[in-house]
Design an enzyme around this catalytic site. Structure first.
Site, PDB file in Angstrom:
ATOM      1  CG  ASP A  80      -1.725   1.247   1.362  1.00 43.00           C
ATOM      2  OD1 ASP A  80      -2.506   1.569   0.456  1.00 43.00           O
ATOM      3  OD2 ASP A  80      -1.568   1.932   2.396  1.00 43.00           O
ATOM      4  CB  SER A 124      -5.819  -7.269   0.560  1.00 41.28           C
ATOM      5  OG  SER A 124      -6.635  -6.379   1.289  1.00 41.28           O
ATOM      6  CD  GLU A 129      -3.474  -2.290  -0.868  1.00 40.48           C
ATOM      7  OE1 GLU A 129      -4.003  -1.178  -1.009  1.00 40.48           O
ATOM      8  OE2 GLU A 129      -3.631  -2.987   0.170  1.00 40.48           O
TER       9      GLU A 129
END
Length: 247
Positions: A57, A130, A133
């Protein structure tokens, strides 16, 4: 969660993700396994993709910010923040994840007795985002920032262009999110500052009896958009804290 059609990458997006897909394929086996290890079957939570997603991230945000800053010299910090937020949103990351063949890779990596759970996981935009990332975080650890950032910018190029051409209405996004909680948002002017020709407004967005976000702008509408963005970011942080996991 957006309709599935909004998550599907275009052929151009799939092609643009090729460099990042190649880095993914070059990962050391232990990092690759971790990228596709959900907490429900990883040996321990620390060995799931969550920690890599945390790192990714940051790398994604830095890569996109570094690209946007010289390209849009006339933009202030607020406008740059909104542009970046859209370009790296959950929906944007989910589309890149599909271009990276994340669904197929996750199915292949999951134990046989978790295949039914995988089908449910792949319906979640948050899971896809997710893992996207996590891919970026793992590539950063394996190949460094320069090579990873170049591949990330290529993969997210269509998302950046989409954000420029079709900017989000953060007020609408906030209301849609709150509607799922049977709440509505209210905006109040907290302050008006400066002379009439150079007025600045401070607006607070609230819902459910609490203040969620604060924004400033040269007009009431601009300040409301900033307050809505701040509220969305707060709700996102609260969701992650309450769930104890990025997915």
């Amino acid at each position: 969660m957006p309709p599935r059609s909004e998550l599907e990458p275009s052929p151009v997006a799939t092609s643009r993700a090729e460099a990042l897909r190649e880095l993914l394929d070059e990962l050391p086996p232990e990092l690759y396994r971790q990228v596709f290890a959900h907490a429900s079957w990883a040996p321990s939570r620390a060995e799931s993709y969550e920690r890599l997603a945390f790192l990714g991230d940051v790398v994604l945000s830095l890569s996109v910010s570094t690209y946007l800053l010289p390209r849009f010299e006339e933009y202030g910090a607020g406008r740059l923040t909104k542009l970046r937020a859209q370009a790296v949103s959950g929906a944007a990351c989910a589309r890149v994840a599909r271009a990276l063949e994340v669904p197929e890779r996750l199915r292949a990596a999951a134990p046989a007795d978790h295949q039914r759970a995988v089908r449910a996981l792949l319906e979640s935009e948050r899971v896809l985002a997710s893992i996207c990332e996590a891919v970026i975080g793992a590539c950063y650890l394996a190949f460094g920032l320069e090579r990873t950032a170049a591949a990330v910018l290529q993969a997210f190029g269509p998302e950046i262009e989409r954000a420029i051409a079709e900017p989000f209405d953060f007020k609408s996004l906030l209301q849609e999110r709150l509607a799922r909680r049977s709440q509505t948002v209210e905006y109040r002017i907290e302050a008006e500052e400066g002379p009439p020709h150079k007025r600045r407004f401070v607006v607070v967005a609230s819902a459910g009896g609490r203040d969620l976000g604060r924004g400033e702008g040269r007009s009431k509408k601009a300040a409301e958009q900033e307050a809505a963005l701040a509220a969305l970011e707060r709700l996102e942080r609260e969701d992650e804290r309450d769930q104890g996991t990025p997915d």
